[in-house]
Design a protein around this motif. Structure first.
Motif, mmCIF file in Angstrom:
data_model
loop_
_atom_site.group_PDB
_atom_site.id
_atom_site.type_symbol
_atom_site.label_atom_id
_atom_site.label_comp_id
_atom_site.label_asym_id
_atom_site.label_seq_id
_atom_site.Cartn_x
_atom_site.Cartn_y
_atom_site.Cartn_z
ATOM 1 N N TRP A 1 29.015 41.507 145.796
ATOM 2 C CA TRP A 1 29.391 42.004 144.470
ATOM 3 C C TRP A 1 30.834 41.607 144.156
ATOM 4 O O TRP A 1 31.131 41.125 143.066
ATOM 5 N N MET A 2 31.737 41.815 145.129
ATOM 6 C CA MET A 2 33.155 41.499 144.916
ATOM 7 C C MET A 2 33.371 40.003 144.704
ATOM 8 O O MET A 2 34.114 39.603 143.806
ATOM 9 N N LEU A 3 32.742 39.173 145.517
ATOM 10 C CA LEU A 3 32.933 37.723 145.398
ATOM 11 C C LEU A 3 32.337 37.178 144.109
ATOM 12 O O LEU A 3 32.852 36.219 143.539
ATOM 13 N N ILE B 1 37.818 28.730 142.066
ATOM 14 C CA ILE B 1 37.577 30.177 142.084
ATOM 15 C C ILE B 1 36.435 30.540 141.153
ATOM 16 O O ILE B 1 35.598 31.377 141.470
ATOM 17 N N ASN B 2 36.372 29.881 140.002
ATOM 18 C CA ASN B 2 35.277 30.145 139.074
ATOM 19 C C ASN B 2 33.921 29.735 139.652
ATOM 20 O O ASN B 2 32.890 30.220 139.207
ATOM 21 N N LEU B 3 33.934 28.846 140.654
ATOM 22 C CA LEU B 3 32.685 28.412 141.290
ATOM 23 C C LEU B 3 32.309 29.226 142.526
ATOM 24 O O LEU B 3 31.280 28.966 143.145
ATOM 25 N N VAL B 4 33.116 30.220 142.892
ATOM 26 C CA VAL B 4 32.827 31.015 144.092
ATOM 27 C C VAL B 4 31.424 31.637 144.068
ATOM 28 O O VAL B 4 30.706 31.569 145.066
ATOM 29 N N PRO C 1 36.040 35.431 139.913
ATOM 30 C CA PRO C 1 36.596 34.720 138.746
ATOM 31 C C PRO C 1 37.226 35.670 137.720
ATOM 32 O O PRO C 1 38.254 35.368 137.134
ATOM 33 N N TYR C 2 36.628 36.833 137.528
ATOM 34 C CA TYR C 2 37.172 37.797 136.575
ATOM 35 C C TYR C 2 38.468 38.411 137.101
ATOM 36 O O TYR C 2 39.438 38.563 136.369
ATOM 37 N N ARG D 1 34.703 35.482 132.632
ATOM 38 C CA ARG D 1 33.398 36.134 132.784
ATOM 39 C C ARG D 1 32.388 35.090 133.232
ATOM 40 O O ARG D 1 31.953 34.278 132.446
ATOM 41 N N PHE D 2 32.020 35.161 134.503
ATOM 42 C CA PHE D 2 31.116 34.173 135.102
ATOM 43 C C PHE D 2 29.751 34.214 134.449
ATOM 44 O O PHE D 2 29.168 33.190 134.176
ATOM 45 N N HIS D 3 29.220 35.395 134.199
ATOM 46 C CA HIS D 3 27.883 35.524 133.618
ATOM 47 C C HIS D 3 27.925 35.976 132.161
ATOM 48 O O HIS D 3 26.993 36.577 131.679
#
Length: 125
Positions: free
Chosen positions: A109-111, A45-48, A115-116, A122-124
């Protein structure tokens, strides 16, 4: 690592990201149902955002990225109470929006925020 160029990321999305992302999301969610494979599901999921558009995640070893993360305990409690079901709903709504031209920007935006929504990651940073 530097982000890939916008044309490369757009081509990836058109040829791979739009169909691969729902597969990764569904595999990840199936893994999340198990106790043993939960860490693998969360990692997927964190890699989506990367699967969707080749967005490069910041490493948790980078000080500015690690600083913005909630503690593992908080993220774990959130996942157990909210993240597991909200992420499935969130991803499916995004997938439906992605098949429309008007909804595509919202879906991306949603995808990118999946991860959050799943575990407060926080991906970024």
């Amino acid at each position: 690592m530097a982000q890939r160029s916008l044309p490369v990321r757009a081509l990836w999305f058109v040829f791979v990201g739009w169909w691969a992302t729902p597969i990764v999301v569904n595999v990840a969610w199936a893994l999340n149902v198990t106790v043993v494979l939960l860490p693998v599901g969360i990692k997927l999921i964190n890699l989506v955002p990367t699967v969707l558009t080749l967005a490069e995640p910041r490493s948790l070893s980078e000080p500015e990225s690690a600083r913005g993360q909630r503690s593992l305990v908080v993220r774990g409690v959130y996942f157990v109470l909210v993240g597991w079901w909200l992420s499935l709903l969130w991803a499916n709504v995004a997938s439906v929006l992605a098949v429309t031209v008007v909804g595509l920007p919202v879906a991306v935006w949603m995808l990118n925020r999946l991860p959050y929504v799943t575990s407060l990651y926080r991906f970024h940073g």
